[in-house]
Design a protein around this motif. Structure first.
Motif, PDB file in Angstrom:
ATOM      1  N   ALA A  57      54.324  12.827  80.125  1.00 28.55           N
ATOM      2  CA  ALA A  57      53.250  12.059  79.505  1.00 28.55           C
ATOM      3  C   ALA A  57      52.539  12.880  78.430  1.00 28.55           C
ATOM      4  N   VAL A  58      52.329  14.175  78.715  1.00 23.18           N
ATOM      5  CA  VAL A  58      51.698  15.059  77.729  1.00 23.18           C
ATOM      6  C   VAL A  58      52.512  15.092  76.449  1.00 23.18           C
ATOM      7  N   MET A  59      53.808  15.308  76.568  1.00 27.70           N
ATOM      8  CA  MET A  59      54.649  15.425  75.377  1.00 27.70           C
ATOM      9  C   MET A  59      54.736  14.112  74.611  1.00 27.70           C
ATOM     10  N   ALA A  60      54.880  13.011  75.314  1.00 32.40           N
ATOM     11  CA  ALA A  60      54.981  11.719  74.644  1.00 32.40           C
ATOM     12  C   ALA A  60      53.700  11.403  73.873  1.00 32.40           C
ATOM     13  N   GLU A  61      52.543  11.645  74.505  1.00 32.72           N
ATOM     14  CA  GLU A  61      51.271  11.340  73.850  1.00 32.72           C
ATOM     15  C   GLU A  61      51.013  12.278  72.680  1.00 32.72           C
ATOM     16  N   ALA A  62      51.299  13.564  72.862  1.00 29.10           N
ATOM     17  CA  ALA A  62      51.084  14.526  71.778  1.00 29.10           C
ATOM     18  C   ALA A  62      51.979  14.206  70.585  1.00 29.10           C
ATOM     19  N   HIS A  63      53.241  13.933  70.840  1.00 27.73           N
ATOM     20  CA  HIS A  63      54.164  13.642  69.745  1.00 27.73           C
ATOM     21  C   HIS A  63      53.822  12.332  69.055  1.00 27.73           C
ATOM     22  N   ALA A  64      53.301  11.361  69.809  1.00 28.09           N
ATOM     23  CA  ALA A  64      52.878  10.100  69.199  1.00 28.09           C
ATOM     24  C   ALA A  64      51.730  10.324  68.219  1.00 28.09           C
ATOM     25  N   LYS A  65      50.979  11.395  68.436  1.00 26.56           N
ATOM     26  CA  LYS A  65      49.855  11.735  67.567  1.00 26.56           C
ATOM     27  C   LYS A  65      50.191  12.900  66.627  1.00 26.56           C
ATOM     28  N   ASN A  66      51.503  13.200  66.523  1.00 25.81           N
ATOM     29  CA  ASN A  66      51.994  14.224  65.583  1.00 25.81           C
ATOM     30  C   ASN A  66      51.431  15.615  65.861  1.00 25.81           C
ATOM     31  N   VAL A  67      51.277  15.927  67.149  1.00 33.44           N
ATOM     32  CA  VAL A  67      50.845  17.261  67.556  1.00 33.44           C
ATOM     33  C   VAL A  67      51.941  17.887  68.408  1.00 33.44           C
ATOM     34  N   ARG A  68      52.258  19.133  68.144  1.00 31.00           N
ATOM     35  CA  ARG A  68      53.319  19.827  68.872  1.00 31.00           C
ATOM     36  C   ARG A  68      52.806  20.403  70.188  1.00 31.00           C
ATOM     37  N   VAL A  69      53.748  20.667  71.103  1.00 34.18           N
ATOM     38  CA  VAL A  69      53.414  21.134  72.449  1.00 34.18           C
ATOM     39  C   VAL A  69      54.006  22.516  72.690  1.00 34.18           C
ATOM     40  N   ALA A  70      53.157  23.453  73.103  1.00 31.80           N
ATOM     41  CA  ALA A  70      53.585  24.794  73.513  1.00 31.80           C
ATOM     42  C   ALA A  70      53.501  24.879  75.032  1.00 31.80           C
ATOM     43  N   VAL A  71      54.517  25.481  75.649  1.00 26.83           N
ATOM     44  CA  VAL A  71      54.605  25.482  77.107  1.00 26.83           C
ATOM     45  C   VAL A  71      54.700  26.901  77.655  1.00 26.83           C
ATOM     46  N   HIS A  72      53.849  27.204  78.635  1.00 29.85           N
ATOM     47  CA  HIS A  72      53.947  28.447  79.405  1.00 29.85           C
ATOM     48  C   HIS A  72      55.022  28.271  80.476  1.00 29.85           C
ATOM     49  N   ILE A  73      56.015  29.149  80.450  1.00 25.08           N
ATOM     50  CA  ILE A  73      57.043  29.180  81.500  1.00 25.08           C
ATOM     51  C   ILE A  73      57.306  30.634  81.876  1.00 25.08           C
ATOM     52  N   HIS A  74      58.025  30.824  82.959  1.00 25.89           N
ATOM     53  CA  HIS A  74      58.506  32.145  83.356  1.00 25.89           C
ATOM     54  C   HIS A  74      60.000  32.105  83.623  1.00 25.89           C
ATOM     55  N   ASP A  75      60.474  30.998  84.188  1.00 22.63           N
ATOM     56  CA  ASP A  75      61.844  30.916  84.702  1.00 22.63           C
ATOM     57  C   ASP A  75      62.757  30.092  83.804  1.00 22.63           C
ATOM     58  N   LEU A  76      64.022  30.442  83.840  1.00 22.99           N
ATOM     59  CA  LEU A  76      65.039  29.758  83.042  1.00 22.99           C
ATOM     60  C   LEU A  76      65.104  28.273  83.364  1.00 22.99           C
ATOM     61  N   ALA A  77      65.057  27.921  84.644  1.00 17.49           N
ATOM     62  CA  ALA A  77      65.188  26.512  85.028  1.00 17.49           C
ATOM     63  C   ALA A  77      64.106  25.657  84.387  1.00 17.49           C
ATOM     64  N   TYR A  78      62.875  26.147  84.402  1.00 14.58           N
ATOM     65  CA  TYR A  78      61.793  25.378  83.787  1.00 14.58           C
ATOM     66  C   TYR A  78      61.921  25.366  82.262  1.00 14.58           C
ATOM     67  N   ALA A  79      62.398  26.437  81.677  1.00 15.91           N
ATOM     68  CA  ALA A  79      62.607  26.445  80.230  1.00 15.91           C
ATOM     69  C   ALA A  79      63.565  25.329  79.823  1.00 15.91           C
ATOM     70  N   LYS A  80      64.649  25.181  80.556  1.00 14.85           N
ATOM     71  CA  LYS A  80      65.614  24.117  80.255  1.00 14.85           C
ATOM     72  C   LYS A  80      64.986  22.743  80.407  1.00 14.85           C
ATOM     73  N   LYS A  81      64.266  22.531  81.501  1.00 13.76           N
ATOM     74  CA  LYS A  81      63.652  21.222  81.752  1.00 13.76           C
ATOM     75  C   LYS A  81      62.647  20.865  80.666  1.00 13.76           C
ATOM     76  N   LEU A  82      61.840  21.833  80.264  1.00 12.27           N
ATOM     77  CA  LEU A  82      60.797  21.548  79.289  1.00 12.27           C
ATOM     78  C   LEU A  82      61.355  21.346  77.886  1.00 12.27           C
ATOM     79  N   VAL A  83      62.371  22.118  77.525  1.00 12.12           N
ATOM     80  CA  VAL A  83      63.002  21.916  76.221  1.00 12.12           C
ATOM     81  C   VAL A  83      63.670  20.541  76.186  1.00 12.12           C
ATOM     82  N   SER A  84      64.338  20.173  77.256  1.00 13.85           N
ATOM     83  CA  SER A  84      64.977  18.848  77.333  1.00 13.85           C
ATOM     84  C   SER A  84      63.947  17.731  77.235  1.00 13.85           C
ATOM     85  N   ALA A  85      62.744  17.986  77.787  1.00 19.48           N
ATOM     86  CA  ALA A  85      61.698  16.964  77.796  1.00 19.48           C
ATOM     87  C   ALA A  85      60.974  16.847  76.458  1.00 19.48           C
TER      88      ALA A  85
END
Length: 482
Positions: free
Chosen positions: A252-280
């Motif tokens: 929901a965060v990414m969809a709403e931010a992108h709808a308003k032309n704002v980019r999203v930066a994500v704090h991660i530590h692990d590879l699995a979450y990096a993949k999920k967040l990039v895919s999202a």
């Protein structure tokens, strides 16, 4: 501190007070009324004489090799001309400065820092004040970091007013960043450690609350949206995991931010979450992957989705650096950014012993090694790399000094010194979509650092700062009084 050092500090303080004709309240008022667009040069309030920097070695922030015996003409807040010495025509009345033997580089740019979280050894909401933040911005500038991006844990309207004020003046580092940021109820960032106020972060539990948080941040003029997706174990297997953000919330965060032309930066530590967040749909991975080697899947995802990666290697190094290397307390470059409280903590043998024996110490060493390995793999694969440290989020992540350590760690990872500097200048500017800085070229902002030595030969030359200029104005210096 001896009497001579005390007198030098007093003189530097007086010089800084003389440099700016504006008080902080006046700057905040000017910033609040400013219509300056992000990334656009600001017109100087007064016209000063042009300055020609002559006979200097130049690293322009691009892939171009260093050039010897160069000249850079500064007019107002901008670079007017760059060329070989003798080829640049200077207007009548130009002030000439001979920089023979010195190196000029663009001002460093941080894509991941924090302001108003730490003061001395203390973390808390009480630190989110204009004086604390301005002190940090001044310190960043002294270390040659002329632009800072605060990735969350901020408070409106103070952060927004300060940001506008820094865009409109040349005293201290310029400021961009995230209004508040989006964390997790009972989770990241950990409330027991990062003791910020409830008005400094949103912790939505539903998709609708997440969209409302994004809408609020966008209405405040945030440059980015930040979210935290991590269980905060930091590689310590025995650590109790914190709750992690639900997929429906980050989606929901990414969809709403992108709808308003704002980019999203994500704090991660692990590879699995990096993949999920990039895919999202994440636009910026704000920390390096530190639990296992990056694989072809993540590399392919990041390149196909045009995602930026900010390794922040020095974040984990800072966990153990000062406990394991107490001799650093004698380093004048560290002393230039060290508060009395922090110096006393680093000098405390009991504190050092506790840090060295903690499970996090060993985990942090492994994280640094893995982060360096992954940074090099992603760099060689052509993933877009930015520059940041998470400085200002914890007392040991010292503004300015952390950025110098990050450059060393990038080189330790396998980059050349100039490749590392390119990440910290033109690439960091590109991540922020700032076309007016990060390189030394006509028409760009006159944000640059003069070094006593050649960083291409040894990245430690970044410690030898002779002068820092931001917006055509020379800051107090050098970093270490001679």
């Amino acid at each position: 501190m001896n009497q001579q050092a005390t007198e030098q500090t007093s003189l530097l303080t007086q010089a800084r007070q003389r440099r700016s004709p504006f008080s902080l309240p006046a700057l905040l008022l000017a910033g609040a009324c400013s219509l300056v667009a992000i990334g656009q040069p600001v017109q100087a309030a007064t016209v000063s004489a042009p300055v020609l920097l002559e006979h200097v070695r130049l690293f322009d922030g691009t892939d171009t090799p260093e050039q010897e015996d160069m000249a850079v003409l500064v007019e107002g807040q901008s670079i007017a001309a760059v060329g070989h010495n003798g080829a640049v025509k200077a207007p009548k009345g130009t002030k000439r400065i001979n920089l023979s033997g010195k190196t000029l580089i663009p001002g460093l740019i941080s894509n991941h820092s924090h302001v108003g979280v730490v003061s001395g050894t203390k973390i808390g909401a009480e630190n989110f004040t204009a004086p604390v933040i301005k002190t940090a911005l001044d310190q960043y500038e002294r270390y040659g970091v002329t632009t800072v991006t605060a990735l969350g844990l901020t408070k409106s309207p103070l952060f927004d007013d300060l940001r506008k004020a820094q865009h409109a003046n040349t005293d201290g580092a310029d400021l961009f960043g995230v209004d508040q940021g989006i964390g997790v109820p009972g989770g990241m960032p950990p409330e027991g450690m990062v003791k910020v106020g409830k008005d400094q972060i949103f912790r939505p539990s539903t998709a609708e609350e997440a969209r409302q948080a994004v809408d609020t941040m966008v209405s405040e003029g945030t440059d980015l949206v930040k979210l935290w997706v991590d269980d905060f174990r930091n590689g310590v297997k025995s650590a109790k995991p914190l709750p992690v953000m639900k997929p429906e919330v980050w989606q929901a965060v990414m969809a709403e931010a992108h709808a308003k032309n704002v980019r999203v930066a994500v704090h991660i530590h692990d590879l699995a979450y990096a993949k999920k967040l990039v895919s999202a749909g994440a636009d910026i991975i704000a920390h390096g992957v530190r639990d296992e080697p990056v694989d072809d899947e993540l590399i392919s995802l990041m390149k196909s989705h045009n995602v930026w990666y900010v390794p922040t290697i020095s974040l984990d190094e800072a966990t153990y650096l000062f406990a394991e290397q107490p001799a650093l307390l004698n380093d004048p470059v560290l002393k230039a950014g060290l508060s009395g409280d922090l110096s006393r903590q680093f000098s405390d043998a009991a504190w050092r012993d506790k840090i060295v024996k903690s499970p996090l110490d060993a985990a942090s060493h492994k994280a640094v090694a893995m982060n360096e390995q992954n940074l090099l793999a992603l760099y060689k694969a052509g993933v877009k790399i930015g520059f940041g440290t998470d400085s200002g989020a914890a007392p040991v992540r010292i503004p300015g000094f952390a950025e110098h350590r990050e450059l060393r760690l990038l080189v330790e990872a396998g980059l050349t010194p100039l490749q590392a500097l390119r990440l910290a200048t033109s690439q960091a500017a590109a991540l922020l979509n700032l076309s007016d800085r990060g390189v030394i070229a006509p028409g760009k902002r006159a944000d640059f650092v003069v070094l006593e030595a050649d960083p291409a030969q040894n990245i430690a030359a970044v410690d030898q700062i002779s002068a820092v200029w931001r917006g055509g104005v020379r800051a107090d210096g050098p970093l270490v009084p001679r």
